[in-house]
Design a protein around this motif. Structure first.
Motif, PDB file in Angstrom:
ATOM      1  N   LEU A 175       0.823  -1.212   0.000  1.00 18.45           N
ATOM      2  CA  LEU A 175       0.000   0.000   0.000  1.00 18.45           C
ATOM      3  C   LEU A 175       0.858   1.263   0.000  1.00 18.45           C
ATOM      4  O   LEU A 175       0.314   2.361   0.126  1.00 18.45           O
ATOM      5  CB  LEU A 175      -0.920   0.009   1.227  1.00 18.45           C
ATOM      6  N   ARG A 176       2.160   1.094  -0.124  1.00 20.73           N
ATOM      7  CA  ARG A 176       3.113   2.221  -0.122  1.00 20.73           C
ATOM      8  C   ARG A 176       3.121   2.921   1.245  1.00 20.73           C
ATOM      9  O   ARG A 176       3.350   4.127   1.340  1.00 20.73           O
ATOM     10  CB  ARG A 176       2.828   3.205  -1.248  1.00 20.73           C
ATOM     11  N   ILE A 177       2.858   2.144   2.284  1.00 22.98           N
ATOM     12  CA  ILE A 177       2.920   2.655   3.651  1.00 22.98           C
ATOM     13  C   ILE A 177       4.159   2.073   4.317  1.00 22.98           C
ATOM     14  O   ILE A 177       4.317   0.854   4.379  1.00 22.98           O
ATOM     15  CB  ILE A 177       1.666   2.274   4.457  1.00 22.98           C
ATOM     16  N   ARG A 178       5.035   2.941   4.772  1.00 18.97           N
ATOM     17  CA  ARG A 178       6.260   2.503   5.438  1.00 18.97           C
ATOM     18  C   ARG A 178       6.055   2.501   6.956  1.00 18.97           C
ATOM     19  O   ARG A 178       5.405   3.381   7.503  1.00 18.97           O
ATOM     20  CB  ARG A 178       7.428   3.434   5.072  1.00 18.97           C
ATOM     21  N   VAL A 179       6.628   1.505   7.630  1.00 14.30           N
ATOM     22  CA  VAL A 179       6.526   1.385   9.083  1.00 14.30           C
ATOM     23  C   VAL A 179       7.917   1.200   9.652  1.00 14.30           C
ATOM     24  O   VAL A 179       8.608   0.227   9.333  1.00 14.30           O
ATOM     25  CB  VAL A 179       5.635   0.202   9.499  1.00 14.30           C
ATOM     26  N   ASN A 180       8.329   2.139  10.474  1.00 13.03           N
ATOM     27  CA  ASN A 180       9.631   2.053  11.120  1.00 13.03           C
ATOM     28  C   ASN A 180       9.480   2.302  12.613  1.00 13.03           C
ATOM     29  O   ASN A 180       8.391   2.616  13.100  1.00 13.03           O
ATOM     30  CB  ASN A 180      10.602   3.053  10.489  1.00 13.03           C
ATOM     31  N   CYS A 181      10.576   2.154  13.321  1.00  9.32           N
ATOM     32  CA  CYS A 181      10.533   2.203  14.782  1.00  9.32           C
ATOM     33  C   CYS A 181      11.677   3.052  15.316  1.00  9.32           C
ATOM     34  O   CYS A 181      12.793   3.024  14.769  1.00  9.32           O
ATOM     35  CB  CYS A 181      10.637   0.774  15.325  1.00  9.32           C
ATOM     36  N   LEU A 182      11.398   3.801  16.353  1.00  5.47           N
ATOM     37  CA  LEU A 182      12.407   4.569  17.078  1.00  5.47           C
ATOM     38  C   LEU A 182      12.619   3.894  18.425  1.00  5.47           C
ATOM     39  O   LEU A 182      11.651   3.578  19.130  1.00  5.47           O
ATOM     40  CB  LEU A 182      11.915   6.004  17.287  1.00  5.47           C
ATOM     41  N   ALA A 183      13.874   3.668  18.794  1.00  3.76           N
ATOM     42  CA  ALA A 183      14.188   3.057  20.088  1.00  3.76           C
ATOM     43  C   ALA A 183      15.082   4.006  20.882  1.00  3.76           C
ATOM     44  O   ALA A 183      16.310   3.920  20.812  1.00  3.76           O
ATOM     45  CB  ALA A 183      14.871   1.707  19.898  1.00  3.76           C
ATOM     46  N   PRO A 184      14.468   4.920  21.637  1.00  2.00           N
ATOM     47  CA  PRO A 184      15.275   5.856  22.425  1.00  2.00           C
ATOM     48  C   PRO A 184      15.998   5.150  23.557  1.00  2.00           C
ATOM     49  O   PRO A 184      15.533   4.143  24.096  1.00  2.00           O
ATOM     50  CB  PRO A 184      14.230   6.831  22.989  1.00  2.00           C
TER      51      PRO A 184
END
Length: 250
Positions: A175-184
């Motif tokens: 669907l051209r949706i990107r999913v990423n994650c931030l790990a502070p």
């Protein structure tokens, strides 16, 4: 870079969430901030607007389905759709050993830290698809790599977000949706104040950080803005650590 983009952020009236909202707005996005308390929402929106940024706000307890639905509906009403979601809400209702964590605390950890993020993605994804794609950032923690006493249960919930990022990235890529994650890592926010307000404990924490200091919320905000930008157009399913050099290996 993000001119005209519509961004929804949870737990975004203080700390990392507010810093991310500010950075996205400075890059041209219109931002909808949220948190459980109306006075915090009003204060954050007023502050952002005082800087000349396009910001709106709505109270939202992400653990409640009607609140999640209202959040997304408000974004659609204001902006006509959603391009960016930053899922930053998290709780830590238990300090102590994992086996001492009561069932009620496990339920709250799952409801807010994991399930709410997944269900919010489900609500925004159809709107992103209509706009030709979008970007989602889930906020985990260095504790997701190293769940340990006395916040082991919290860390386990944050480990789940690392897996959720991978799973959603694969499902939503068509669907051209990107999913990423931030790990502070150890970031100086109200949420983590118990870790750094006492000088002795702060110094012990800093010994485990290669850069020898705690991080600032603004140092996380830049990574969020990058992951939501066209510069990250070929990045999905990844977790970016902002931790000053803490060893992060599962």
């Amino acid at each position: 870079m993000l001119s005209g983009k519509a961004a929804v952020l949870t737990a975004s009236t203080r700390g990392i969430g507010l810093a991310a909202a500010r950075r996205l707005a400075r890059h041209g996005a219109r931002v909808l901030v949220s948190s459980r308390r109306q006075d915090h929402v009003d204060e954050a929106v007023s502050g952002l607007r005082a800087e000349g940024l396009e910001a709106w706000g709505i109270p939202c307890h992400v653990g409640r389905g009607p609140d999640r639905e209202a959040l997304v509906a408000e974004a659609v009403r204001l902006f006509g759709g959603v391009d960016i979601l930053v899922s930053n809400a998290g709780v830590n209702p238990h300090a102590g050993g994992i086996l001492d964590c009561p069932e009620s605390a496990w339920d709250k950890l799952w409801e807010v830290n994991v399930k709410a993020a997944a269900l919010l993605v489900g609500l925004v994804a159809p709107h992103m698809e209509k706009r030709g794609g979008g970007s989602i950032v889930l906020v985990s923690s260095v504790a997701g790599y190293r769940p340990s006493f006395p916040i082991g249960a919290y860390g386990v919930s944050k480990t789940a977000l690392l897996g959720l990022t991978k799973a959603l990235a694969g499902e939503l890529a068509p669907l051209r949706i990107r999913v990423n994650c931030l790990a502070p890592g150890f970031i100086k926010t109200n949420f983590s104040s118990v870790l750094w307000e006492e000088d002795g404990l702060r110094r012990e924490l800093e010994k485990g950080v290669a850069m020898g200091r705690l991080g600032e919320a603004e140092e996380c905000a830049g990574v969020v803005a990058f992951l939501c930008s066209p510069d990250a157009a070929y990045i999905t399913g990844e977790t970016v650590g902002v931790n000053g050099g803490i060893d992060c290996r599962l």
